[in-house]
Scaffold this active site. Structure first.
Site, PDB file in Angstrom:
ATOM      1  NE  ARG A   1      12.422  27.801  87.499  1.00 45.58           N
ATOM      2  CZ  ARG A   1      12.486  29.057  87.065  1.00 45.58           C
ATOM      3  NH1 ARG A   1      11.814  30.002  87.695  1.00 45.58           N
ATOM      4  NH2 ARG A   1      13.210  29.386  86.023  1.00 45.58           N
TER       5      ARG A   1
ATOM      6  CG  ASP B   1      11.746  33.749  86.986  1.00 43.15           C
ATOM      7  OD1 ASP B   1      12.500  32.927  86.432  1.00 43.15           O
ATOM      8  OD2 ASP B   1      11.137  34.642  86.377  1.00 43.15           O
TER       9      ASP B   1
ATOM     10  CD  GLU C   1      15.494  32.473  85.464  1.00 43.78           C
ATOM     11  OE1 GLU C   1      15.042  31.829  84.508  1.00 43.78           O
ATOM     12  OE2 GLU C   1      15.077  33.588  85.815  1.00 43.78           O
TER      13      GLU C   1
ATOM     14  CG  HIS D   1       9.989  30.073  81.221  1.00 41.97           C
ATOM     15  ND1 HIS D   1      10.395  29.278  82.273  1.00 41.97           N
ATOM     16  CD2 HIS D   1      10.064  31.338  81.671  1.00 41.97           C
ATOM     17  CE1 HIS D   1      10.696  30.047  83.302  1.00 41.97           C
ATOM     18  NE2 HIS D   1      10.494  31.298  82.968  1.00 41.97           N
TER      19      HIS D   1
END
Length: 129
Positions: free
Chosen positions: A9, A11, A35, A104
C-alpha cells in the site's frame, strides 16, 4: 520461508512522479494499491492506466458514501457514483479498488454522525459493494 509479501500500500501517490511508481511497483513484483485522495475518478484511473498502480484506494466512493450517510444526500448520489465508476474503469479494475469506511486520513464515523444506523449502513456498503 513462513511469511512473504503479497501486496504493498503506497501513501500519497500524487506527490511523486508516476514514472517512479511504475518502476517501483514493477520491481516489487506484488500487487500495489496507492492512495490518491481525490473524489475524481479520472485522476485515480490515470495511475492505474499508466501502470503506476494496480489499483487505488477508492476515495471517490468514500466521498459519495459520506455525502449519503453523513450529509444525507439522496441515494441517487451513490447510484450515480457507482454508475460513473462502472463506465470509467476497465473490466476487472473496479473490483480491485480499495473500498473503506474509515482510515487514518479521514474523520472517524462517530465524529461525523451520531446516528448508529447511518454508521452501520456506511460500513455495510463498503463490505458488500
Amino acid at each position: 520461508e513462513v511469511y512473504g509479501v503479497d501486496a504493498i500500500r503506497i501513501d500519497t501517490v500524487p506527490y511523486v512522479k508516476g514514472e517512479f511508481w511504475e518502476e517501483l511497483t514493477t520491481a516489487s513484483g506484488v500487487f500495489a494499491i496507492g492512495e490518491v485522495s481525490t473524489s475524481n475518478d479520472t485522476k485515480c484511473l490515470e495511475y492505474i492506466s499508466s501502470g503506476a498502480m494496480d489499483a487505488t484506494i477508492n476515495y471517490p466512493l468514500y466521498y459519495a458514501l459520506s455525502d449519503v450517510f453523513v450529509s444525507k444526500y439522496a441515494m441517487g448520489r451513490l447510484a450515480g457514483q457507482v454508475a460513473a465508476q462502472r463506465a470509467a474503469y476497465p473490466s476487472g479494475a473496479l473490483g480491485l479498488l480499495g473500498n473503506f469506511a474509515e482510515n487514518h486520513d479521514v474523520s472517524r464515523l462517530p465524529y461525523m454522525t451520531q446516528d448508529p444506523q447511518l454508521r452501520r449502513s456506511f460500513v455495510t456498503y463498503t463490505l458488500t459493494a
